[in-house]
Design a protein around this motif. Sequence first.
Motif, PDB file in Angstrom:
ATOM      1  N   ARG A 169       0.826  -1.212   0.000  1.00  0.00           N
ATOM      2  CA  ARG A 169       0.000   0.000   0.000  1.00  0.00           C
ATOM      3  C   ARG A 169       0.865   1.269   0.000  1.00  0.00           C
ATOM      4  O   ARG A 169       0.517   2.249  -0.638  1.00  0.00           O
ATOM      5  CB  ARG A 169      -0.967  -0.003   1.189  1.00  0.00           C
ATOM      6  N   THR A 170       1.995   1.229   0.727  1.00  0.00           N
ATOM      7  CA  THR A 170       2.877   2.408   0.704  1.00  0.00           C
ATOM      8  C   THR A 170       3.561   2.527  -0.657  1.00  0.00           C
ATOM      9  O   THR A 170       3.928   3.615  -1.079  1.00  0.00           O
ATOM     10  CB  THR A 170       3.935   2.363   1.838  1.00  0.00           C
ATOM     11  N   ASP A 201      -5.678   6.391   8.210  1.00  0.00           N
ATOM     12  CA  ASP A 201      -4.704   5.770   7.294  1.00  0.00           C
ATOM     13  C   ASP A 201      -4.159   6.778   6.280  1.00  0.00           C
ATOM     14  O   ASP A 201      -3.317   6.438   5.445  1.00  0.00           O
ATOM     15  CB  ASP A 201      -5.338   4.591   6.554  1.00  0.00           C
ATOM     16  N   ASN A 202      -4.690   8.007   6.340  1.00  0.00           N
ATOM     17  CA  ASN A 202      -4.161   9.126   5.547  1.00  0.00           C
ATOM     18  C   ASN A 202      -4.323   8.971   4.035  1.00  0.00           C
ATOM     19  O   ASN A 202      -3.408   9.243   3.276  1.00  0.00           O
ATOM     20  CB  ASN A 202      -2.683   9.383   5.892  1.00  0.00           C
ATOM     21  N   TYR A 203      -5.502   8.510   3.602  1.00  0.00           N
ATOM     22  CA  TYR A 203      -5.807   8.637   2.168  1.00  0.00           C
ATOM     23  C   TYR A 203      -7.147   9.357   2.054  1.00  0.00           C
ATOM     24  O   TYR A 203      -8.047   9.162   2.869  1.00  0.00           O
ATOM     25  CB  TYR A 203      -5.793   7.288   1.436  1.00  0.00           C
ATOM     26  N   TYR A 249       0.315   6.945   2.367  1.00  0.00           N
ATOM     27  CA  TYR A 249      -0.442   5.984   3.179  1.00  0.00           C
ATOM     28  C   TYR A 249       0.162   5.865   4.584  1.00  0.00           C
ATOM     29  O   TYR A 249       1.328   5.535   4.746  1.00  0.00           O
ATOM     30  CB  TYR A 249      -0.456   4.619   2.482  1.00  0.00           C
ATOM     31  N   LYS A 250      -0.647   6.171   5.592  1.00  0.00           N
ATOM     32  CA  LYS A 250      -0.253   6.129   7.007  1.00  0.00           C
ATOM     33  C   LYS A 250       0.943   7.026   7.336  1.00  0.00           C
ATOM     34  O   LYS A 250       1.559   6.869   8.399  1.00  0.00           O
ATOM     35  CB  LYS A 250       0.038   4.687   7.457  1.00  0.00           C
ATOM     36  N   TYR A 264       0.854   4.303  -2.743  1.00  0.00           N
ATOM     37  CA  TYR A 264       0.573   5.690  -2.329  1.00  0.00           C
ATOM     38  C   TYR A 264       1.492   6.043  -1.177  1.00  0.00           C
ATOM     39  O   TYR A 264       1.331   5.528  -0.065  1.00  0.00           O
ATOM     40  CB  TYR A 264      -0.902   5.798  -1.905  1.00  0.00           C
ATOM     41  N   LEU A 315      -6.667   0.853  -1.688  1.00  0.00           N
ATOM     42  CA  LEU A 315      -5.986   0.902  -0.386  1.00  0.00           C
ATOM     43  C   LEU A 315      -6.874   0.343   0.723  1.00  0.00           C
ATOM     44  O   LEU A 315      -6.390  -0.268   1.677  1.00  0.00           O
ATOM     45  CB  LEU A 315      -5.590   2.349  -0.052  1.00  0.00           C
ATOM     46  N   SER A 356      -8.063   5.004  -3.549  1.00  0.00           N
ATOM     47  CA  SER A 356      -8.541   4.872  -2.162  1.00  0.00           C
ATOM     48  C   SER A 356      -9.276   3.557  -1.954  1.00  0.00           C
ATOM     49  O   SER A 356      -9.128   2.895  -0.920  1.00  0.00           O
ATOM     50  CB  SER A 356      -9.445   6.053  -1.785  1.00  0.00           C
TER      51      SER A 356
END
Length: 286
Positions: A70-71, A191-193, A77-78, A74, A245, A242
């Motif tokens: 995921r990182t 999770d910052n998206y 991410y987190k 994006y 993710l 999103s």
Amino acid sequence: MKQNILLIDGMALLFRGFYATAYRGNFMKTSAGVPTNGVYQFFRYLLDATNTFSPTHAICCWDMGSKTFRTDLYDGYKSNRSAPPEELIPQFDLVKEVVESFDIPNIGLENFEADDCIGTLARHYATEHNVLILTGDQDILQLVDEGIQVAIMRKGQGNYEVFDHENFYEKRGIKPAQMIDLKGLMGDSSDNYPGVKGIGEKTALKLLQTYETIDALLENIDQLPKGVQAKINADLEMLHLSRTLAEIKCDVPISCRLEDALWKYDKEKVTKKAAMLEWKNFAKVL
């Protein structure tokens, strides 16, 4: 015969246990100065859950570092998460040692999150058995299905909200699988998206109650209010990202034989480990 398998979200319990005690400055350090408060509380949560739900088997799943697929998708991410407190860092390895003393398998895989391991095992076992996932993390609710329940830990020990495929719609207003599209639309600040800028939970829920999926929503985009159309069209790429993710992968290359996960611990072995950590009252909890 159907077994009752408990899948434990290790990090969710450890972080919860740490912060539940750390705010009072109670780090329970050993005479060598090693903090154990998060680990101790983790096991109080675990033992309460096993007493409450009576599993036949138990498995604990872990994140294996902050870098995952995921990182790679994006880099934000987190990325809003600060480094863990220094008192928690030595407890990451320590908690797994104590889990082993209970003969509970520790499962994790680099490049994936604990959620992906939980999702993979849950889907696999639920074909023949009953699965209960223990967590404080709402993201896992997308896994609720026939044979898969999720127990969300609420404030105060021994307080759970259990979601299953029968009560889910009543509680959430959508189906479990729609949780993925919900996050795709509204994003996830923890999770910052971002999802679609300007679309919050209320609008996202309404859209999914009407159109069921993001795909159906996009096919009927000209029927949406002009403002909503504009927001979605401006953020189409992030909407799809999103959603990707948000989706828990349920095909991670991991496995765990059920015979290795029997919930039947050796009290002497656990007591010995507790003594090493200088937990004087742990025997009373067992």
